[in-house]
Motif scaffolding. Structure first.
Motif, PDB file in Angstrom:
ATOM      1  N   ILE A   1       3.362  -5.049 -13.424  1.00 20.23           N
ATOM      2  CA  ILE A   1       2.781  -6.301 -13.546  1.00 20.23           C
ATOM      3  C   ILE A   1       1.199  -6.241 -13.013  1.00 20.23           C
ATOM      4  N   THR A   2       0.126  -6.825 -13.371  1.00 24.65           N
ATOM      5  CA  THR A   2      -0.995  -7.254 -12.839  1.00 24.65           C
ATOM      6  C   THR A   2      -1.372  -8.568 -12.768  1.00 24.65           C
ATOM      7  N   LEU A   3      -1.494  -9.068 -11.391  1.00 23.36           N
ATOM      8  CA  LEU A   3      -1.792 -10.586 -11.198  1.00 23.36           C
ATOM      9  C   LEU A   3      -3.036 -10.811 -11.192  1.00 23.36           C
ATOM     10  N   ILE A   4      -3.648 -11.414 -11.853  1.00 27.69           N
ATOM     11  CA  ILE A   4      -4.952 -12.126 -11.894  1.00 27.69           C
ATOM     12  C   ILE A   4      -5.398 -13.381 -11.368  1.00 27.69           C
ATOM     13  N   GLY A   5      -5.746 -13.382 -10.016  1.00 28.64           N
ATOM     14  CA  GLY A   5      -5.488 -14.683  -9.385  1.00 28.64           C
ATOM     15  C   GLY A   5      -4.684 -14.269  -7.757  1.00 28.64           C
ATOM     16  N   ALA A   6      -4.849 -15.031  -6.903  1.00 30.28           N
ATOM     17  CA  ALA A   6      -4.059 -14.871  -5.785  1.00 30.28           C
ATOM     18  C   ALA A   6      -3.792 -16.270  -5.024  1.00 30.28           C
ATOM     19  N   GLY A   7      -3.753 -17.172  -6.013  1.00 29.82           N
ATOM     20  CA  GLY A   7      -3.278 -18.571  -5.157  1.00 29.82           C
ATOM     21  C   GLY A   7      -1.868 -18.991  -5.357  1.00 29.82           C
ATOM     22  N   ASN A   8      -1.686 -20.239  -5.396  1.00 29.54           N
ATOM     23  CA  ASN A   8      -0.204 -20.436  -5.161  1.00 29.54           C
ATOM     24  C   ASN A   8       0.844 -20.074  -6.250  1.00 29.54           C
TER      25      ASN A   8
ATOM     26  N   GLY B   1      12.964  -7.031  -9.665  1.00 33.35           N
ATOM     27  CA  GLY B   1      12.932  -5.542 -10.183  1.00 33.35           C
ATOM     28  C   GLY B   1      11.625  -5.065 -11.008  1.00 33.35           C
ATOM     29  N   CYS B   2      10.326  -6.019 -10.959  1.00 27.84           N
ATOM     30  CA  CYS B   2       9.393  -5.753 -11.411  1.00 27.84           C
ATOM     31  C   CYS B   2       8.398  -4.897 -10.523  1.00 27.84           C
ATOM     32  N   HIS B   3       7.440  -4.029 -11.052  1.00 26.46           N
ATOM     33  CA  HIS B   3       6.611  -3.447 -10.027  1.00 26.46           C
ATOM     34  C   HIS B   3       4.974  -4.196  -9.973  1.00 26.46           C
ATOM     35  N   ILE B   4       4.588  -4.574  -9.168  1.00 26.30           N
ATOM     36  CA  ILE B   4       3.256  -4.932  -8.999  1.00 26.30           C
ATOM     37  C   ILE B   4       2.145  -3.990  -8.918  1.00 26.30           C
ATOM     38  N   ASP B   5       1.510  -3.948  -9.917  1.00 27.01           N
ATOM     39  CA  ASP B   5       0.493  -2.834  -9.920  1.00 27.01           C
ATOM     40  C   ASP B   5      -0.777  -2.894  -9.100  1.00 27.01           C
ATOM     41  N   CYS B   6      -1.147  -4.351  -9.258  1.00 28.28           N
ATOM     42  CA  CYS B   6      -2.422  -4.664  -8.308  1.00 28.28           C
ATOM     43  C   CYS B   6      -2.655  -6.392  -8.448  1.00 28.28           C
ATOM     44  N   VAL B   7      -3.347  -6.754  -7.742  1.00 26.22           N
ATOM     45  CA  VAL B   7      -3.801  -8.269  -7.465  1.00 26.22           C
ATOM     46  C   VAL B   7      -5.138  -8.130  -7.603  1.00 26.22           C
ATOM     47  N   TYR B   8      -5.613  -8.760  -8.466  1.00 25.53           N
ATOM     48  CA  TYR B   8      -7.333  -8.992  -8.546  1.00 25.53           C
ATOM     49  C   TYR B   8      -7.724 -10.549  -8.220  1.00 25.53           C
TER      50      TYR B   8
ATOM     51  N   PRO C   1      -2.074  -2.240  -4.385  1.00 25.34           N
ATOM     52  CA  PRO C   1      -3.399  -2.486  -4.127  1.00 25.34           C
ATOM     53  C   PRO C   1      -4.115  -3.820  -4.603  1.00 25.34           C
ATOM     54  N   PHE C   2      -5.373  -3.863  -4.254  1.00 24.83           N
ATOM     55  CA  PHE C   2      -6.081  -5.266  -4.789  1.00 24.83           C
ATOM     56  C   PHE C   2      -7.459  -4.794  -5.143  1.00 24.83           C
ATOM     57  N   THR C   3      -8.084  -5.616  -5.929  1.00 25.54           N
ATOM     58  CA  THR C   3      -9.453  -5.395  -6.394  1.00 25.54           C
ATOM     59  C   THR C   3     -10.281  -6.723  -6.566  1.00 25.54           C
ATOM     60  N   THR C   4     -11.674  -6.747  -6.347  1.00 22.27           N
ATOM     61  CA  THR C   4     -12.364  -7.882  -6.548  1.00 22.27           C
ATOM     62  C   THR C   4     -13.218  -7.790  -8.043  1.00 22.27           C
ATOM     63  N   ALA C   5     -12.945  -6.366  -8.760  1.00 18.29           N
ATOM     64  CA  ALA C   5     -13.835  -6.098  -9.583  1.00 18.29           C
ATOM     65  C   ALA C   5     -12.942  -5.949 -10.920  1.00 18.29           C
ATOM     66  N   ILE C   6     -13.457  -6.672 -11.981  1.00 16.15           N
ATOM     67  CA  ILE C   6     -12.686  -6.751 -13.117  1.00 16.15           C
ATOM     68  C   ILE C   6     -12.493  -5.211 -13.710  1.00 16.15           C
ATOM     69  N   ASP C   7     -13.344  -4.635 -13.927  1.00 11.21           N
ATOM     70  CA  ASP C   7     -13.579  -3.140 -14.407  1.00 11.21           C
ATOM     71  C   ASP C   7     -12.540  -2.235 -13.427  1.00 11.21           C
ATOM     72  N   GLN C   8     -12.277  -2.557 -12.262  1.00  9.00           N
ATOM     73  CA  GLN C   8     -11.164  -1.788 -11.554  1.00  9.00           C
ATOM     74  C   GLN C   8      -9.497  -2.281 -11.859  1.00  9.00           C
ATOM     75  N   ILE C   9      -9.429  -3.215 -12.412  1.00 15.54           N
ATOM     76  CA  ILE C   9      -8.018  -3.605 -12.833  1.00 15.54           C
ATOM     77  C   ILE C   9      -7.634  -2.483 -13.654  1.00 15.54           C
ATOM     78  N   PRO C  10      -6.030  -2.075 -13.429  1.00 18.29           N
ATOM     79  CA  PRO C  10      -5.559  -1.109 -14.150  1.00 18.29           C
ATOM     80  C   PRO C  10      -5.343  -1.498 -15.541  1.00 18.29           C
ATOM     81  N   THR C  11      -5.641  -0.478 -16.182  1.00 15.89           N
ATOM     82  CA  THR C  11      -5.348  -0.655 -17.876  1.00 15.89           C
ATOM     83  C   THR C  11      -3.879  -0.423 -18.294  1.00 15.89           C
ATOM     84  N   HIS C  12      -2.973  -0.159 -17.650  1.00 13.81           N
ATOM     85  CA  HIS C  12      -1.682   0.374 -18.370  1.00 13.81           C
ATOM     86  C   HIS C  12      -0.347  -0.562 -17.697  1.00 13.81           C
TER      87      HIS C  12
END
Length: 247
Positions: A7-14, A27-34, A51-62
């Motif tokens: 899972i990648t989460l786009i957003g870090a709010g509630n 049981g899910c694996h969180i790949d990244c928070v943007y 991991p986390f990122t503030t750049a859209i092009d750094q979000i994992p693609t898989h």
């Protein structure tokens, strides 16, 4: 589930916080928070150990799933720039599903019908999740995710979801405003607001068990003009704006 879903989460709010926590716990694996805000991304990523990122092009693609848990108007701004292989999902009540379409990608909606705050614990078994998807296979996947976290699922298309979101505003925001007005009346009269809590709880319980028409009571139902006039007189003296709301 065979291999852990990524899972990648786009957003870090509630919503992102509660969704990320419950998916990871099941049981899910969180790949990244943007998040476009570094601090918000870092705080949630630390909580989830990812991991986390503030750049859209750094979000994992898989990742398998990309959850948009951001403000409604931001979804349409970011979605076209997200070139990924997984299913793209938003969690909004009022945004149509098609905003996520980008070429021949798979996409859908996972709308938890609940009011979230970071500090309040959430029981996902009590949260209805409304699902819509670009195709039957994706619909099944989203239903599986909802079942994984223990939620009840409902298939709701974009038009009906917009109406449901409208109804939710009456149930949540408007009722809360009425409670606020009652709280002010109590405060001004030096009365404890929590004296009304049993009545508020019983009102909600009856509305959903007996139906709203059968549950209506009070001077309006009885057509008790004397009491209504007395209330309007009290309000007119105290607060003309509140009087307009009463009428």
């Amino acid at each position: 589930m065979h291999h852990p879903k990524k899972i990648t989460l786009i957003g870090a709010g509630n919503v992102a916080t509660h969704l990320g926590e419950v998916l990871q716990k099941n049981g899910c694996h969180i790949d990244c928070v943007y998040s476009h805000t570094m601090l918000h991304a870092e705080v949630l990523a630390n909580k989830l150990g990812c991991p986390f990122t503030t750049a859209i092009d750094q979000i994992p693609t898989h990742s398998d799933y990309y959850f948009f848990c951001i403000k409604d108007d931001a979804i349409a701004k970011i979605a076209p720039h997200l070139a990924v292989n997984g299913v793209v999902i938003h969690t909004s009540g009022s945004v149509g599903m098609e905003v996520l379409k980008n070429g021949d990608n798979k996409y859908g909606v996972f709308y938890p019908l609940q009011s979230f705050s970071k500090e309040a614990k959430v029981n996902w078994e009590e949260i209805p999740v409304c699902i819509e998807a670009s195709d039957v296979h994706t619909e099944t996947e989203l239903m599986s995710l909802a079942l994984l976290v223990g939620a009840k699922t409902y298939l709701v298309d974009s038009h009906k979801r917009a109406l449901l979101h409208l109804a939710a505003v009456w149930v949540n925001n408007f009722s809360n405003h009425l409670l606020y007005e009652a709280e002010q009346i109590c405060n001004d009269a030096d009365l404890p607001f929590d004296i009304l809590e049993p009545l508020a709880k019983e009102t909600i319980r009856k509305a959903f068990h007996l139906g709203t028409k059968k549950s209506q009571t009070g001077p309006a139902k009885r057509r008790d003009e004397t009491v209504i006039k007395q209330h309007l007189q009290l309000l007119g003296d105290e607060n003309p704006e509140r009087m307009m709301l009463y009428i």
